[in-house]
Design a protein around this motif. Structure first.
Motif, PDB file in Angstrom:
ATOM      1  N   LEU A 180       0.810  -1.209   0.000  1.00  0.00           N
ATOM      2  CA  LEU A 180       0.000   0.000   0.000  1.00  0.00           C
ATOM      3  C   LEU A 180       0.850   1.269   0.000  1.00  0.00           C
ATOM      4  N   ARG A 198      -8.177  -4.911   1.527  1.00  0.00           N
ATOM      5  CA  ARG A 198      -7.923  -3.785   2.441  1.00  0.00           C
ATOM      6  C   ARG A 198      -8.721  -3.933   3.738  1.00  0.00           C
ATOM      7  N   TYR A 201      -7.181  -6.535   5.929  1.00  0.00           N
ATOM      8  CA  TYR A 201      -5.956  -5.964   6.504  1.00  0.00           C
ATOM      9  C   TYR A 201      -6.285  -5.054   7.684  1.00  0.00           C
ATOM     10  N   GLU A 202      -7.267  -4.187   7.508  1.00  0.00           N
ATOM     11  CA  GLU A 202      -7.617  -3.247   8.573  1.00  0.00           C
ATOM     12  C   GLU A 202      -8.172  -3.969   9.799  1.00  0.00           C
TER      13      GLU A 202
END
Length: 221
Positions: A180, A198, A201-202
């Protein structure tokens, strides 16, 4: 205890990090040094399958390999290849690289010094670093074609082999963070990251899988 959701999110990152390339004949196999000697094993398999006439292992040491590979990652990987029957004259070593960018730049320099003409590279890494290695190589060595490869393994099997599932998920998260942030820093080419990747991942960051994050990139939790 790792939750069912965390495992599902880790699997999503695992799948994304792998490029899905099919091995094909190339000028050289470059194995990226690490704690995982499976990289050397996979490089030897590709050599035996006739995918390249030459192997090159690259890497110095890191905090995770200093004790288990005191002579350096590349040297230990080369020794593994020799133990598996690869002729010594078919294995080059780059012993100084301490990150993925240096792996690529220094390997290129070693091959040029050895007079090896390179148009294509089979780039062997850990399974969760295929995409990061590929994006870095494309940035730093745009003249060559790159094919990503790693040991075919499932995430549970890999975590069992490392015997530290939390560390493996930390590594998955850290590798995604670099995909990223590093393109805008000039370290690698851009890779599209789907929204669901994403989000996974968060969530993993919020769950505390932050051991391999760059401090400046830690999301607010």
């Amino acid at each position: 205890m790792i939750s069912v959701q965390a495992w599902a999110d880790a699997q999503r990152l695992w799948d994304y990090h792998q490029m899905g390339h099919s091995p094909r004949p190339c000028s050289v196999v470059i194995g990226l040094g690490s704690h995982d000697l499976g990289v050397a094993d996979r490089a030897v398999e590709l050599y035996r399958d006739g995918m390249a006439p030459l192997l090159l292992f690259t890497g110095a040491t890191s905090p995770t390999t200093r004790e288990r590979m005191p002579r350096g990652e590349a040297v230990h990987h080369r020794e593994r290849a020799l133990d598996l029957g690869v002729p010594a004259e078919r294995v080059l070593v780059e012993p100084s690289a301490r990150n993925t960018g240096e792996n690529i730049r220094f390997s290129r320099a070693v091959l040029e010094e050895a007079g090896v003409e390179v148009s294509s590279v089979l780039l062997v890494s850990k399974p969760y670093e295929e995409r990061r290695a590929y994006a870095t190589a494309r940035k730093l060595w745009p003249e060559a074609e790159f094919v990503s490869a790693s040991t075919p393994m499932t995430l549970p099997a890999y975590a069992d082999s490392i015997q530290d599932a939390r560390m493996v998920i930390d590594m998955l998260v850290g590798a995604l963070q670099r995909l990223l942030f590093y393109p805008e820093m000039g370290f690698m080419v851009h890779q599209d990251v789907p929204g669901e990747v994403r989000e996974a991942y968060e969530r993993l960051c919020r769950e505390g899988f932050t051991g391999r994050l760059l401090a400046a990139g830690r999301p607010s939790v």
